[in-house]
Motif scaffolding. Structure first.
Motif, PDB file in Angstrom:
ATOM      1  N   ARG A  45      54.506 -13.175   8.151  1.00 29.30           N
ATOM      2  CA  ARG A  45      55.539 -12.930   7.119  1.00 29.30           C
ATOM      3  C   ARG A  45      55.038 -13.345   5.731  1.00 29.30           C
ATOM      4  O   ARG A  45      55.247 -12.636   4.742  1.00 29.30           O
ATOM      5  CB  ARG A  45      56.807 -13.698   7.460  1.00 29.30           C
ATOM      6  N   ALA A  60      52.588 -10.770   4.332  1.00 26.63           N
ATOM      7  CA  ALA A  60      53.072  -9.397   4.124  1.00 26.63           C
ATOM      8  C   ALA A  60      53.499  -9.186   2.680  1.00 26.63           C
ATOM      9  O   ALA A  60      53.944 -10.105   1.994  1.00 26.63           O
ATOM     10  CB  ALA A  60      54.233  -9.114   5.073  1.00 26.63           C
ATOM     11  N   LYS A  61      53.367  -7.936   2.217  1.00 24.42           N
ATOM     12  CA  LYS A  61      53.792  -7.583   0.845  1.00 24.42           C
ATOM     13  C   LYS A  61      55.298  -7.670   0.709  1.00 24.42           C
ATOM     14  O   LYS A  61      55.826  -8.044  -0.335  1.00 24.42           O
ATOM     15  CB  LYS A  61      53.279  -6.190   0.493  1.00 24.42           C
ATOM     16  N   PHE A  62      55.995  -7.301   1.801  1.00 28.07           N
ATOM     17  CA  PHE A  62      57.453  -7.359   1.807  1.00 28.07           C
ATOM     18  C   PHE A  62      57.884  -8.132   3.060  1.00 28.07           C
ATOM     19  O   PHE A  62      58.146  -7.521   4.118  1.00 28.07           O
ATOM     20  CB  PHE A  62      58.061  -5.957   1.802  1.00 28.07           C
ATOM     21  N   SER A  84      55.584  -3.371   9.194  1.00 28.01           N
ATOM     22  CA  SER A  84      56.000  -3.842   7.864  1.00 28.01           C
ATOM     23  C   SER A  84      55.816  -2.708   6.860  1.00 28.01           C
ATOM     24  O   SER A  84      55.001  -1.809   7.060  1.00 28.01           O
ATOM     25  CB  SER A  84      55.195  -5.068   7.445  1.00 28.01           C
ATOM     26  N   LYS A  85      56.562  -2.774   5.760  1.00 25.72           N
ATOM     27  CA  LYS A  85      56.507  -1.715   4.753  1.00 25.72           C
ATOM     28  C   LYS A  85      55.308  -1.912   3.823  1.00 25.72           C
ATOM     29  O   LYS A  85      54.917  -3.033   3.505  1.00 25.72           O
ATOM     30  CB  LYS A  85      57.785  -1.709   3.928  1.00 25.72           C
ATOM     31  N   ASN A  86      54.748  -0.773   3.411  1.00 16.30           N
ATOM     32  CA  ASN A  86      53.679  -0.816   2.416  1.00 16.30           C
ATOM     33  C   ASN A  86      54.270  -0.572   1.020  1.00 16.30           C
ATOM     34  O   ASN A  86      55.484  -0.546   0.841  1.00 16.30           O
ATOM     35  CB  ASN A  86      52.587   0.210   2.742  1.00 16.30           C
ATOM     36  N   GLU A  87      53.373  -0.326   0.042  1.00 13.80           N
ATOM     37  CA  GLU A  87      53.839  -0.143  -1.335  1.00 13.80           C
ATOM     38  C   GLU A  87      54.749   1.077  -1.492  1.00 13.80           C
ATOM     39  O   GLU A  87      55.613   1.135  -2.377  1.00 13.80           O
ATOM     40  CB  GLU A  87      52.652  -0.007  -2.295  1.00 13.80           C
TER      41      GLU A  87
END
Length: 261
Positions: free
Chosen positions: A197, A200-202, A232-235
């Motif tokens: 977590r 991660a970016k988000f 997990s989400k990317n940009e």
């Protein structure tokens, strides 16, 4: 039907016969009674042998502890109980000479090599008598943990997979194998999730798979590894399936690796 001996001629006469077929003499009442008694005793002994499971012509004998022990020994092998120290296998202890270990010999010198070999012997004897090793298979210098002239740390491997590190201050202290010093799996999983977590970016978008987490501990090195599937989400806001590998060595810094799956 029983037979009796004729008192007149000595021939065998059946008790139901009225007279001896040879001489014509009649058997006495007493002889008939004795014959029937003898027949009854014979029948009793035979029946007793049949229903008791023993031969009719033998006397029943009780089994003694020696008989039972002998029977067990003959029918199955008894487990061997070790009352002494675990064996140290031939060739388990390394020898540090200029020919066998030129780099170590050059670093430690002749006196240092002798100290290493002496410490190896003490460490092997310690583990062999600890009651926690089935057999000492390999003993060697841990080059990463050792430094001349006197910081000597050796590893002792047992055939049951246990590994012990013995330093200069460990010969008189309570022993723990690398597996016993390992981080438990529950803690490793929890730390791995937090690390994923945090990396991660988000972080709020991280979603762990319900069946995609595996934790295992290496019995010899004591290192605990966690393999964890997540999304997990990317940009761009897309959910990307990923896999994290968290490694927790007994000594050293934990490592986190994340890749696509």
């Amino acid at each position: 039907m029983a037979a009796v001996k004729c008192k007149g001629c000595g021939a065998q006469v059946w008790t139901k016969a009225g007279a001896c077929p040879v001489c014509g003499a009649k058997p006495s009442r007493k002889a008939k009674v004795l014959a029937w008694v003898a027949l009854a005793l014979i029948v009793f002994v035979v029946l007793k042998g049949v229903f008791s499971g023993e031969p009719a012509h033998t006397t029943a004998q009780k089994s003694t502890p020696m008989d039972v022990a002998e029977g067990v020994t003959a029918s199955q092998s008894m487990p061997e109980l070790s009352s002494g120290p675990a064996p140290i296998r031939s060739g388990a202890l390394d020898s540090y000479t200029k020919a066998t270990h030129p780099k170590i010999y050059a670093k430690w010198g002749a006196e240092g090599a002798k100290k290493i070999e002496a410490h190896q012997k003490l460490a092997a004897d310690l583990i062999a008598t600890s009651g926690r090793c089935d057999a000492v298979s390999i003993v060697g210098l841990s080059e990463q943990r050792s430094s001349p002239p006197s910081n000597i740390v050796v590893f002792v491997d047992c055939e049951n997979g246990q590994r012990f590190y013995i330093g200069p201050n460990d010969l008189g202290s309570p022993l723990k194998s690398e597996a016993e010093r390992a981080l438990n799996k529950e803690s490793a999983i929890s730390i791995c999730r937090d690390s994923v977590r945090a990396a991660a970016k988000f972080p709020s978008s991280v979603n762990f798979s319900a069946f995609g987490t595996v934790a295992e501990t290496n019995k010899t090195t004591g290192g605990t590894s966690v393999y964890m599937d997540f999304e997990s989400k990317n940009e761009l806001g897309n959910l990307i399936p990923q896999r994290a590998t968290c490694v927790f060595p007994v000594s050293g810094k934990p490592e986190l690796r994340v890749g696509s799956r």
